[in-house]
Design a protein around this motif. Sequence first.
Motif, mmCIF file in Angstrom:
data_model
loop_
_atom_site.group_PDB
_atom_site.id
_atom_site.type_symbol
_atom_site.label_atom_id
_atom_site.label_comp_id
_atom_site.label_asym_id
_atom_site.label_seq_id
_atom_site.Cartn_x
_atom_site.Cartn_y
_atom_site.Cartn_z
ATOM 1 N N VAL A 80 26.839 43.354 40.663
ATOM 2 C CA VAL A 80 27.235 42.122 39.992
ATOM 3 C C VAL A 80 28.198 41.401 40.917
ATOM 4 O O VAL A 80 29.272 41.922 41.238
ATOM 5 C CB VAL A 80 27.902 42.410 38.635
ATOM 6 N N ARG A 81 27.809 40.209 41.360
ATOM 7 C CA ARG A 81 28.605 39.477 42.328
ATOM 8 C C ARG A 81 28.956 38.098 41.786
ATOM 9 O O ARG A 81 28.365 37.614 40.822
ATOM 10 C CB ARG A 81 27.853 39.364 43.660
ATOM 11 N N LYS A 125 32.468 38.862 35.857
ATOM 12 C CA LYS A 125 31.998 40.179 36.308
ATOM 13 C C LYS A 125 32.641 41.305 35.497
ATOM 14 O O LYS A 125 31.961 42.177 34.953
ATOM 15 C CB LYS A 125 32.291 40.372 37.796
ATOM 16 N N THR A 126 33.962 41.280 35.442
ATOM 17 C CA THR A 126 34.670 42.331 34.715
ATOM 18 C C THR A 126 34.348 42.277 33.228
ATOM 19 O O THR A 126 34.194 43.319 32.580
ATOM 20 C CB THR A 126 36.184 42.214 34.941
ATOM 21 N N ILE A 170 29.620 52.803 35.544
ATOM 22 C CA ILE A 170 30.015 51.400 35.565
ATOM 23 C C ILE A 170 31.332 51.287 36.334
ATOM 24 O O ILE A 170 32.336 51.899 35.949
ATOM 25 C CB ILE A 170 30.188 50.865 34.122
ATOM 26 N N LEU A 171 31.335 50.510 37.414
ATOM 27 C CA LEU A 171 32.501 50.431 38.293
ATOM 28 C C LEU A 171 32.848 48.987 38.599
ATOM 29 O O LEU A 171 31.983 48.201 38.994
ATOM 30 C CB LEU A 171 32.226 51.181 39.598
ATOM 31 N N ASP A 172 34.123 48.674 38.477
ATOM 32 C CA ASP A 172 34.602 47.325 38.763
ATOM 33 C C ASP A 172 35.315 47.306 40.111
ATOM 34 O O ASP A 172 36.416 47.847 40.255
ATOM 35 C CB ASP A 172 35.560 46.869 37.657
ATOM 36 N N GLU A 173 34.654 46.728 41.100
ATOM 37 C CA GLU A 173 35.203 46.573 42.447
ATOM 38 C C GLU A 173 35.791 47.880 42.992
ATOM 39 O O GLU A 173 36.990 47.974 43.287
ATOM 40 C CB GLU A 173 36.241 45.462 42.472
ATOM 41 N N PRO A 174 34.970 48.919 43.137
ATOM 42 C CA PRO A 174 35.494 50.203 43.624
ATOM 43 C C PRO A 174 36.029 50.135 45.047
ATOM 44 O O PRO A 174 36.761 51.038 45.469
ATOM 45 C CB PRO A 174 34.272 51.128 43.541
ATOM 46 N N GLU A 175 35.700 49.068 45.769
ATOM 47 C CA GLU A 175 36.164 48.930 47.152
ATOM 48 C C GLU A 175 37.557 48.336 47.265
ATOM 49 O O GLU A 175 38.097 48.197 48.385
ATOM 50 C CB GLU A 175 35.186 48.046 47.931
ATOM 51 N N GLN A 176 38.186 47.999 46.158
ATOM 52 C CA GLN A 176 39.496 47.354 46.210
ATOM 53 C C GLN A 176 40.507 48.180 47.007
ATOM 54 O O GLN A 176 40.601 49.387 46.849
ATOM 55 C CB GLN A 176 40.057 47.183 44.794
ATOM 56 N N ARG A 177 41.255 47.506 47.859
ATOM 57 C CA ARG A 177 42.393 48.082 48.592
ATOM 58 C C ARG A 177 41.994 49.157 49.607
ATOM 59 O O ARG A 177 42.853 49.894 50.098
ATOM 60 C CB ARG A 177 43.432 48.660 47.615
ATOM 61 N N ALA A 189 30.378 45.927 39.958
ATOM 62 C CA ALA A 189 30.878 44.601 40.324
ATOM 63 C C ALA A 189 31.559 44.726 41.676
ATOM 64 O O ALA A 189 32.379 45.624 41.889
ATOM 65 C CB ALA A 189 31.862 44.082 39.278
ATOM 66 N N THR A 190 31.225 43.843 42.597
ATOM 67 C CA THR A 190 31.776 43.970 43.945
ATOM 68 C C THR A 190 31.833 42.633 44.660
ATOM 69 O O THR A 190 31.000 41.759 44.433
ATOM 70 C CB THR A 190 30.939 44.976 44.777
ATOM 71 N N HIS A 191 32.834 42.516 45.538
ATOM 72 C CA HIS A 191 32.915 41.389 46.460
ATOM 73 C C HIS A 191 32.446 41.804 47.861
ATOM 74 O O HIS A 191 32.490 40.996 48.786
ATOM 75 C CB HIS A 191 34.360 40.880 46.560
ATOM 76 N N HIS A 192 32.034 43.050 47.997
ATOM 77 C CA HIS A 192 31.750 43.605 49.322
ATOM 78 C C HIS A 192 30.248 43.531 49.605
ATOM 79 O O HIS A 192 29.465 44.276 49.005
ATOM 80 C CB HIS A 192 32.222 45.053 49.379
ATOM 81 N N PRO A 193 29.811 42.656 50.522
ATOM 82 C CA PRO A 193 28.373 42.490 50.753
ATOM 83 C C PRO A 193 27.685 43.753 51.250
ATOM 84 O O PRO A 193 26.538 44.017 50.878
ATOM 85 C CB PRO A 193 28.301 41.365 51.794
#
Length: 208
Positions: free
Chosen positions: A32-33, A40-41, A154-161, A187-191
Amino acid sequence: MIEVDAVRVVSGDVTLLDTITRRVDAGTALAVRGGNGTGKTTLLRVLAGIQAPSAGSARIAGAAISQRDRTFRRRVAAMIGLPPFAPDLTVLEHVRLVAVTWFTSEEADARARAALDELGLQTLHERFPHELSSGQAQLFGLALVLVRPCEVLILDEPEQRLDPEHVEAVIAALRARRDAGITLVVATHHPRLAELVADETVHLERVA
């Protein structure tokens, strides 16, 4: 596995999530982008049973979503923000505590250690939560979710930080679970994460 039928979430005069219809088949991953504030959240909160939709409906494995349902709680694991931590338990003790809910004591210990090691936290077993960096805390929170069995993750932006090395560890962990038949919504901002983990991607747009 997941059916979202014309779901919309509104708070007062503010639309938190515009109308969306989507299906996610079992054993596949959906990314989900979209920009900040696109919902998203909110969508993930609906799927996790934290937020009730204002309109439409969502179902998992053909059943209504409800955190009061024991079967739902067994089926769905979610990380939406960091969970609360107990200041007097070590990192390993936290993860073992979650694992022992689902497994025997001996198996729980092995699974807890494996979950931490998988995310590169093998040197932090005896640390306390307040001693972790923000990136380490993010991985620790993820380990608390990954250590338990589930059918839907279900994960919300697991790449954060996270630095690039640890993003790769997260990608590998999510791919392994998808390949094992777990259904993922991330949900992610990471392509790169979206490209390597997801079978499909949905892009949410900000409501004008």
